[in-house]
Design a protein around this motif. Sequence first.
Motif, PDB file in Angstrom:
ATOM      1  N   PRO A 133      13.810  35.055 -65.248  1.00 25.93           N
ATOM      2  CA  PRO A 133      15.494  35.378 -64.286  1.00 25.93           C
ATOM      3  C   PRO A 133      16.360  36.677 -64.252  1.00 25.93           C
ATOM      4  O   PRO A 133      16.262  36.724 -64.920  1.00 25.93           O
ATOM      5  CB  PRO A 133      16.335  34.243 -64.251  1.00 25.93           C
ATOM      6  N   ALA A 134      16.581  37.034 -62.767  1.00 26.82           N
ATOM      7  CA  ALA A 134      17.240  38.267 -62.679  1.00 26.82           C
ATOM      8  C   ALA A 134      17.928  38.550 -63.137  1.00 26.82           C
ATOM      9  O   ALA A 134      19.110  39.183 -64.100  1.00 26.82           O
ATOM     10  CB  ALA A 134      16.974  38.793 -61.503  1.00 26.82           C
ATOM     11  N   GLY A 135      19.229  37.271 -63.425  1.00 26.90           N
ATOM     12  CA  GLY A 135      20.406  37.109 -64.543  1.00 26.90           C
ATOM     13  C   GLY A 135      20.148  37.710 -65.551  1.00 26.90           C
ATOM     14  O   GLY A 135      21.773  37.825 -66.143  1.00 26.90           O
ATOM     15  N   GLN A 136      19.559  37.347 -66.288  1.00 27.79           N
ATOM     16  CA  GLN A 136      19.133  37.259 -67.894  1.00 27.79           C
ATOM     17  C   GLN A 136      17.939  38.595 -68.484  1.00 27.79           C
ATOM     18  O   GLN A 136      17.698  38.819 -69.422  1.00 27.79           O
ATOM     19  CB  GLN A 136      18.539  36.098 -68.274  1.00 27.79           C
ATOM     20  N   VAL A 137      18.089  39.629 -66.491  1.00 25.33           N
ATOM     21  CA  VAL A 137      17.525  40.663 -67.640  1.00 25.33           C
ATOM     22  C   VAL A 137      18.612  41.734 -67.416  1.00 25.33           C
ATOM     23  O   VAL A 137      19.658  41.906 -66.557  1.00 25.33           O
ATOM     24  CB  VAL A 137      16.593  41.226 -66.445  1.00 25.33           C
ATOM     25  N   ALA A 138      18.297  42.891 -68.908  1.00 24.96           N
ATOM     26  CA  ALA A 138      19.153  44.152 -68.270  1.00 24.96           C
ATOM     27  C   ALA A 138      18.097  45.343 -68.132  1.00 24.96           C
ATOM     28  O   ALA A 138      17.417  44.803 -69.370  1.00 24.96           O
ATOM     29  CB  ALA A 138      20.375  44.194 -69.811  1.00 24.96           C
ATOM     30  N   VAL A 139      19.041  46.572 -67.851  1.00 26.66           N
ATOM     31  CA  VAL A 139      18.058  47.244 -67.643  1.00 26.66           C
ATOM     32  C   VAL A 139      18.775  48.867 -68.796  1.00 26.66           C
ATOM     33  O   VAL A 139      19.711  48.705 -68.878  1.00 26.66           O
ATOM     34  CB  VAL A 139      17.488  48.315 -66.916  1.00 26.66           C
ATOM     35  N   HIS A 140      17.515  49.732 -70.133  1.00 28.34           N
ATOM     36  CA  HIS A 140      18.165  50.303 -70.514  1.00 28.34           C
ATOM     37  C   HIS A 140      17.720  51.760 -70.650  1.00 28.34           C
ATOM     38  O   HIS A 140      15.954  51.650 -71.318  1.00 28.34           O
ATOM     39  CB  HIS A 140      17.803  50.018 -72.045  1.00 28.34           C
ATOM     40  N   PHE A 141      18.075  52.611 -69.944  1.00 27.63           N
ATOM     41  CA  PHE A 141      17.172  53.628 -69.179  1.00 27.63           C
ATOM     42  C   PHE A 141      17.359  54.709 -70.039  1.00 27.63           C
ATOM     43  O   PHE A 141      18.829  55.149 -69.663  1.00 27.63           O
ATOM     44  CB  PHE A 141      16.858  54.119 -68.177  1.00 27.63           C
ATOM     45  N   HIS A 142      16.755  55.462 -71.131  1.00 24.27           N
ATOM     46  CA  HIS A 142      17.402  57.143 -71.444  1.00 24.27           C
ATOM     47  C   HIS A 142      16.434  57.881 -70.611  1.00 24.27           C
ATOM     48  O   HIS A 142      15.720  58.031 -69.461  1.00 24.27           O
ATOM     49  CB  HIS A 142      16.676  56.428 -72.592  1.00 24.27           C
ATOM     50  N   ASP A 143      17.145  58.694 -70.512  1.00 24.35           N
ATOM     51  CA  ASP A 143      16.971  60.042 -69.854  1.00 24.35           C
ATOM     52  C   ASP A 143      16.043  61.076 -70.159  1.00 24.35           C
ATOM     53  O   ASP A 143      16.437  62.196 -68.790  1.00 24.35           O
ATOM     54  CB  ASP A 143      18.516  60.400 -68.825  1.00 24.35           C
ATOM     55  N   THR A 144      15.399  61.301 -70.650  1.00 29.30           N
ATOM     56  CA  THR A 144      14.483  62.482 -70.938  1.00 29.30           C
ATOM     57  C   THR A 144      14.054  63.455 -69.949  1.00 29.30           C
ATOM     58  O   THR A 144      14.117  64.389 -69.812  1.00 29.30           O
ATOM     59  CB  THR A 144      13.729  61.885 -71.905  1.00 29.30           C
ATOM     60  N   TYR A 145      13.400  62.870 -68.991  1.00 33.31           N
ATOM     61  CA  TYR A 145      12.904  63.347 -68.317  1.00 33.31           C
ATOM     62  C   TYR A 145      13.827  63.121 -66.639  1.00 33.31           C
ATOM     63  O   TYR A 145      13.150  63.868 -65.515  1.00 33.31           O
ATOM     64  CB  TYR A 145      11.449  62.580 -67.875  1.00 33.31           C
ATOM     65  N   GLY A 146      15.186  62.883 -66.802  1.00 36.96           N
ATOM     66  CA  GLY A 146      16.002  62.652 -65.629  1.00 36.96           C
ATOM     67  C   GLY A 146      15.334  61.454 -64.220  1.00 36.96           C
ATOM     68  O   GLY A 146      15.590  61.863 -63.384  1.00 36.96           O
ATOM     69  N   GLN A 147      14.724  60.945 -65.133  1.00 39.18           N
ATOM     70  CA  GLN A 147      14.588  60.084 -63.906  1.00 39.18           C
ATOM     71  C   GLN A 147      15.089  58.436 -63.658  1.00 39.18           C
ATOM     72  O   GLN A 147      15.168  57.639 -63.369  1.00 39.18           O
ATOM     73  CB  GLN A 147      13.564  58.818 -64.517  1.00 39.18           C
ATOM     74  N   ALA A 148      16.484  58.770 -64.828  1.00 35.84           N
ATOM     75  CA  ALA A 148      16.812  57.321 -65.066  1.00 35.84           C
ATOM     76  C   ALA A 148      18.064  56.538 -63.948  1.00 35.84           C
ATOM     77  O   ALA A 148      17.560  54.880 -64.065  1.00 35.84           O
ATOM     78  CB  ALA A 148      17.932  57.589 -66.518  1.00 35.84           C
ATOM     79  N   LEU A 149      18.237  57.606 -63.101  1.00 34.46           N
ATOM     80  CA  LEU A 149      19.128  57.114 -62.244  1.00 34.46           C
ATOM     81  C   LEU A 149      17.944  56.482 -61.048  1.00 34.46           C
ATOM     82  O   LEU A 149      18.348  55.225 -60.525  1.00 34.46           O
ATOM     83  CB  LEU A 149      20.395  58.180 -61.839  1.00 34.46           C
ATOM     84  N   ALA A 150      17.154  56.998 -60.704  1.00 30.04           N
ATOM     85  CA  ALA A 150      16.181  57.007 -60.258  1.00 30.04           C
ATOM     86  C   ALA A 150      15.397  55.201 -60.602  1.00 30.04           C
ATOM     87  O   ALA A 150      15.476  54.641 -59.909  1.00 30.04           O
ATOM     88  CB  ALA A 150      14.802  57.670 -59.767  1.00 30.04           C
ATOM     89  N   ASN A 151      15.270  55.801 -61.352  1.00 32.11           N
ATOM     90  CA  ASN A 151      15.122  54.426 -62.226  1.00 32.11           C
ATOM     91  C   ASN A 151      15.573  52.741 -61.832  1.00 32.11           C
ATOM     92  O   ASN A 151      15.291  52.129 -61.937  1.00 32.11           O
ATOM     93  CB  ASN A 151      14.423  54.135 -63.882  1.00 32.11           C
ATOM     94  N   LEU A 152      17.017  53.320 -61.715  1.00 34.75           N
ATOM     95  CA  LEU A 152      17.803  52.175 -61.498  1.00 34.75           C
ATOM     96  C   LEU A 152      17.461  51.282 -59.841  1.00 34.75           C
ATOM     97  O   LEU A 152      18.024  49.988 -60.258  1.00 34.75           O
ATOM     98  CB  LEU A 152      19.444  52.405 -62.179  1.00 34.75           C
ATOM     99  N   LEU A 153      17.358  51.991 -59.491  1.00 33.35           N
ATOM    100  CA  LEU A 153      17.668  51.590 -58.315  1.00 33.35           C
ATOM    101  C   LEU A 153      15.558  50.663 -57.931  1.00 33.35           C
ATOM    102  O   LEU A 153      16.575  49.539 -56.989  1.00 33.35           O
ATOM    103  CB  LEU A 153      16.803  52.236 -57.540  1.00 33.35           C
ATOM    104  N   PRO A 154      14.860  50.321 -58.138  1.00 29.15           N
ATOM    105  CA  PRO A 154      13.603  48.986 -57.973  1.00 29.15           C
ATOM    106  C   PRO A 154      14.286  48.021 -58.795  1.00 29.15           C
ATOM    107  O   PRO A 154      14.216  47.187 -58.423  1.00 29.15           O
ATOM    108  CB  PRO A 154      12.488  49.868 -59.110  1.00 29.15           C
TER     109      PRO A 154
END
Length: 304
Positions: free
Chosen positions: A198-219
Amino acid sequence: MSDKVTLIEMGPRDGLQNEPRQLPLPLKEELVHRLAGAGLTRIEVGAFVSPRRVPQMADSGALLARLPRSPRLSYGALVPNEQGLAAALAAGVQEIGLFTACSDGFTRANLGVDVEISLARFAPLAAEARRQGVRVRGYLSTVIACPYDGVTRPKRVASLAARLLDMGCHEISLGDTIGVGTPGSVAPMLDAVLSEVPAGQVAVHFHDTYGQALANLLPALERGVRLIDSAVAGLGGCPYAPGASGNVASEEVVYLLHGLGMSTGIDLAALATTGAWVSRALGRQNGSKVGRAMTAHRHQEHAS
Ligand code: HMG
Ligand code: MG
């Protein structure tokens, strides 16, 4: 869908574990104090791992002994094995993080065993932590790609996430450890995981090596994920992920979320001041653009 997003602050753990300069214990304590003062409620403060492997985390028990307790605050720490669990429980953590990956190459480098063995080791640790009333978070690294084994299949991430959930993890943090994902690869990975967890039990953990981390939060946000791992000043990296850079900066995440009209409970100005302070203490450039803009020019938060 809820507009409330919870940040899980990684600064004191992921943020400091790869820093060449060891932050002295009183400054670690001050960092946690400042983060809590800025409104962060879930803070990963350390890791009970081998001090030979990660010397920066060797004082995690001493740090926890100095930290004030409040029902509003939850302190977490990574645990790799039984020895780490015993130390974490003795230190009085509210949450442990059991961490493995989707690929054997990274897991062997990080934990010295392959994924299957790591899972077999974690099952009794999860049961014991829960028996003692401590929450268990599951981490999956290399959800997009592995520095040793290459691209990860979304189905692999989904099945491992489901197994961690079955083991008793209350949430699964999905790590793009080397920060190579884009929304184009993150979206199908999330779709696969969300068919199992379930979405409520998912967290995202993005490293920003290629500058995409913030963009990846949107999906992730579009799919209902409301738990985001981030680190003040964009600190972070993993000693076993060569070339990987910091976590997405907490300041960037808060600025983005407030701009989208979502709530975080975080005082962005206080967070930006904390990021500037810890960057000075570490003798490094502040990795947060929002932090730099807000502290250099004393900007207000424009987004809200
Ligand atoms: P090992 O060295 O492979 O072998 O450790 P060992 O189990 O035989 O232990 C060797 C020595 O470490 C022994 O000491 C043990 O007592 C000691 P000696 O007798 O040689 O003096 N030891 C410990 N000491 C303190 N606490 C412990 C502990 N366990 C053993 N818990 C081990 C195996 C798993 C411990 C080691 O490989 C290790 O510590 N790995 C952790 C690596 C790590 O912390 N990586 C970074 C965190 S993961 C990450 O950043 C990714 C994440 O952010 C998500 C993402 O971005 O994808 C979560
Ligand atoms: Mg990480």
